[in-house]
Design an enzyme around this catalytic site. Structure first.
Site, PDB file in Angstrom:
ATOM      1  N   SER A  97       0.842  -1.190   0.000  1.00  0.00           N
ATOM      2  CA  SER A  97       0.000   0.000   0.000  1.00  0.00           C
ATOM      3  C   SER A  97       0.874   1.236   0.000  1.00  0.00           C
ATOM      4  O   SER A  97       1.817   1.348   0.795  1.00  0.00           O
ATOM      5  CB  SER A  97      -0.909   0.014   1.232  1.00  0.00           C
ATOM      6  OG  SER A  97      -1.589   1.249   1.332  1.00  0.00           O
ATOM      7  N   ILE A 119      10.734   2.129   5.719  1.00  0.00           N
ATOM      8  CA  ILE A 119      11.829   2.680   6.529  1.00  0.00           C
ATOM      9  C   ILE A 119      12.782   3.453   5.635  1.00  0.00           C
ATOM     10  O   ILE A 119      13.147   4.578   5.913  1.00  0.00           O
ATOM     11  CB  ILE A 119      12.564   1.548   7.279  1.00  0.00           C
ATOM     12  CG1 ILE A 119      11.598   0.858   8.260  1.00  0.00           C
ATOM     13  CG2 ILE A 119      13.762   2.087   8.027  1.00  0.00           C
ATOM     14  CD1 ILE A 119      11.075   1.755   9.347  1.00  0.00           C
ATOM     15  N   LYS A 151      31.401   1.558  -2.227  1.00  0.00           N
ATOM     16  CA  LYS A 151      31.756   1.511  -0.806  1.00  0.00           C
ATOM     17  C   LYS A 151      32.858   0.490  -0.589  1.00  0.00           C
ATOM     18  O   LYS A 151      32.735  -0.664  -1.001  1.00  0.00           O
ATOM     19  CB  LYS A 151      30.526   1.144   0.027  1.00  0.00           C
ATOM     20  CG  LYS A 151      30.813   0.959   1.509  1.00  0.00           C
ATOM     21  CD  LYS A 151      29.568   0.486   2.253  1.00  0.00           C
ATOM     22  CE  LYS A 151      29.873   0.140   3.695  1.00  0.00           C
ATOM     23  NZ  LYS A 151      28.692  -0.386   4.406  1.00  0.00           N
ATOM     24  N   LEU A 211      13.137  -6.735   8.381  1.00  0.00           N
ATOM     25  CA  LEU A 211      12.833  -6.240   9.719  1.00  0.00           C
ATOM     26  C   LEU A 211      11.769  -7.068  10.426  1.00  0.00           C
ATOM     27  O   LEU A 211      11.737  -7.104  11.663  1.00  0.00           O
ATOM     28  CB  LEU A 211      12.369  -4.778   9.631  1.00  0.00           C
ATOM     29  CG  LEU A 211      13.335  -3.808   8.943  1.00  0.00           C
ATOM     30  CD1 LEU A 211      12.727  -2.416   8.885  1.00  0.00           C
ATOM     31  CD2 LEU A 211      14.679  -3.787   9.640  1.00  0.00           C
ATOM     32  N   THR A 237      24.250  -4.378   7.766  1.00  0.00           N
ATOM     33  CA  THR A 237      23.901  -5.779   7.504  1.00  0.00           C
ATOM     34  C   THR A 237      22.436  -5.986   7.137  1.00  0.00           C
ATOM     35  O   THR A 237      22.051  -7.108   6.800  1.00  0.00           O
ATOM     36  CB  THR A 237      24.235  -6.649   8.731  1.00  0.00           C
ATOM     37  OG1 THR A 237      23.559  -6.112   9.885  1.00  0.00           O
ATOM     38  CG2 THR A 237      25.722  -6.673   8.989  1.00  0.00           C
ATOM     39  N   ILE A 252      20.344  -5.163   4.585  1.00  0.00           N
ATOM     40  CA  ILE A 252      20.021  -5.662   3.250  1.00  0.00           C
ATOM     41  C   ILE A 252      20.630  -7.043   3.038  1.00  0.00           C
ATOM     42  O   ILE A 252      20.020  -7.924   2.421  1.00  0.00           O
ATOM     43  CB  ILE A 252      20.480  -4.657   2.176  1.00  0.00           C
ATOM     44  CG1 ILE A 252      19.621  -3.385   2.267  1.00  0.00           C
ATOM     45  CG2 ILE A 252      20.389  -5.256   0.778  1.00  0.00           C
ATOM     46  CD1 ILE A 252      20.031  -2.277   1.319  1.00  0.00           C
ATOM     47  N   GLY A 309      31.598 -21.342  10.657  1.00  0.00           N
ATOM     48  CA  GLY A 309      30.819 -21.550   9.447  1.00  0.00           C
ATOM     49  C   GLY A 309      29.651 -20.595   9.293  1.00  0.00           C
ATOM     50  O   GLY A 309      29.321 -20.179   8.185  1.00  0.00           O
TER      51      GLY A 309
END
Length: 501
Positions: free
Chosen positions: A43, A49, A82, A332, A343, A345, A431
């Protein structure tokens, strides 16, 4: 194969758009589109965010998975490159170090490079630890480049989250994803707390599905509100619980790194894009009011403000089960650490990758869900420890916030890591760990934690040879950096922002 042998297409319903929803839609459509019927419900009344504007190098592999063209994506989103994160004022006011991508020095099977550097330091030479990392030196010099005749860099992106979601939407819809505009009014289930059967919109429309992906952000409309997966709160370790974000016009060429600048009750970010700069002020609401945080951020930003500041509230922690029944929470909705090491994404991308590997084509997917949840929990716990590391290693005592962070009880898993490095210079990557040995060493050394002892293998080389080897490494890094164009010049040639062209 006869027509009756053709498997029925599985109906996947994605609740929510934004970065998480459209990443999932694009990946599922590109990789399993022939077997799935994918619908995304979002919507325009619900904002996203939209401040997850910094990535880590794992994003590049995921982009290849969904067929994203790097130059086009960067032009459309105003992205920049980056090479790491510069941490300022963390251990002490005035301190600065860079946690860079890539490798530092050259390691052996017996021990990591920092043991050689520590041996040299003990004997009075060796210089700064960061002089042996190509990405760190390139970042500090403001240089970047990609090309056959240039050194290979480990890199990620700074990006505009809103434009990124729109770019992903284009990829997904071209691959056959159906988007429905509407507000989710109700979640239908087979019974109380049981599998989801449909989403009912405010308009009355029902969207049925076999698998539901919760991309509704902190609301966790499906996994939390409907299915009741408990939330494990990490606020006692990571008490920063809100951020004020604002965008400004750039006043200098974009640097190829993020800045994370500690302040009295948390830290603030500075993320350079081609068309603007993203600024954020992360803080502990117990030590600073929202009005004070907003005022302090606006005093410290550089450049003209181009959007109204936004307040974002969050909780650090994770769902006990990110996959429950026929619902998988992404982003999220499934868990959040805090934005310090970019971290957010990555966690969406790795969750989608796991889902592709464990995709439930059968009705009984309990074992796949257990595997997914175990992997997600292990990685999130490791990231949590890495973030806490930045706070607990502070030497600052100038504010109640920093005194509290320095004195807090930390997870046993992190306590053991710190003790291993402090006592013998040992850093490791398990790991499930996202961050490598190089990352742990850079941050611990950058935060002034120097080991009492280290592996003595470098003694076998002798001081003269060790001095020469390290000098050659530094010279090689410096020579490689000199080959790179400036970051600003490379952006202009490679991927100029569409609105800046």
């Amino acid at each position: 194969m006869t027509p009756t042998d053709v498997p029925q297409r599985r109906r996947v319903v994605i609740a929510g758009g934004g970065t998480s929803g459209w990443l999932a839609a694009a990946a599922l459509a590109q990789q399993l589109g022939a077997l799935l019927d994918i619908t995304l419900v979002e919507s325009e009344e619900i904002g996203t965010i939209g401040v997850g504007e910094s990535t880590i190098p794992t994003a590049r592999a995921f982009h290849r998975l969904i067929g994203l063209d790097e130059q086009r994506f960067m032009s459309e989103t105003g992205a920049t490159f980056k090479l790491g994160i510069a941490f300022e004022n963390w251990a002490q006011k005035g301190d600065r170090y860079i946690h860079a991508f890539g490798e530092t020095g050259q390691s052996t099977w017996m021990g990591a490079f920092h043991h050689f550097w520590l041996q040299a330091r003990e004997q009075g030479f060796g210089g700064d630890f960061g002089e042996y990392c190509l990405e760190l030196q390139a970042a500090d010099a403001g240089r970047f480049g990609i090309g056959a005749k240039l050194p290979e860099l480990s890199y990620a992106y700074h990006l505009d989250a809103g434009r990124y979601a729109r770019h992903l939407r284009g990829i997904a819809e071209q691959a056959g994803v159906r988007r429905i505009e509407g507000m989710i009014e109700r979640v239908e289930q087979q019974g109380d707390g049981a599998d989801i059967t449909a989403l009912v919109l405010r308009s009355g429309q029902r969207i049925e599905g076999d698998l539901f992906l919760d991309c509704t952000g902190f609301r966790a409309l499906l996994i939390g509100q409907a299915l009741g997966s408990p939330f494990e709160d990490w606020g006692h370790w990571l008490p920063t619980d809100r951020a004020v974000a604002v965008q400004t016009r750039a006043v200098e060429p974009a640097r190829p790194y993020t800045r994370a600048i500690a302040h009295g009750a948390g830290w603030r970010w500075r993320i350079p894009l081609q068309h603007r700069v993203g600024n954020g002020f992360v803080y502990d609401g117990r030590h600073l009011s929202d009005d004070e945080a907003r005022a302090q951020l606006l005093r410290e930003v550089e450049g003209e403000i181009v959007a109204e500041p936004r307040l974002i509230r969050f909780r650090a922690g994770r769902r006990a089960e990110a996959w429950r029944g026929n619902c998988v929470a992404l982003g999220l909705a499934g868990g959040f650490v805090e934005p310090l090491e970019s971290t957010a994404i990555h966690l969406v991308m790795i969750a989608i990758t796991r889902l592709l590997q464990l995709f439930p084509f059968a009705a009984d997917c309990a074992a796949a869900a257990r595997r997914f949840n175990a992997q997600a929990a292990a990685e999130l716990d490791g990231i949590r420890d890495f973030i806490i590391l930045h706070y607990v290693l502070t030497e600052r005592e100038d504010t109640p916030f920093w005194r509290g962070m320095r004195a807090m009880e930390i997870p046993e898993s992190l306590r053991d890591r710190i003790a291993l490095f402090r006592d013998g210079g040992i850093a490791y990557q398990d790991g499930a760990d996202l961050f490598r040995v190089d990352s742990w060493a850079q941050v611990m050394i950058g935060q002034r934690l120097l080991p009492h002892q280290h592996h003595r293998m470098a003694e076998i080389m002798g001081a003269a040879r060790l001095r020469q080897v390290l000098a050659d490494m530094k010279a090689r890094v410096a020579q490689q950096v000199s080959l790179l164009p400036t970051h600003a010049a490379f952006l202009r040639d490679y991927c100029p922002a569409e609105d800046a062209a």
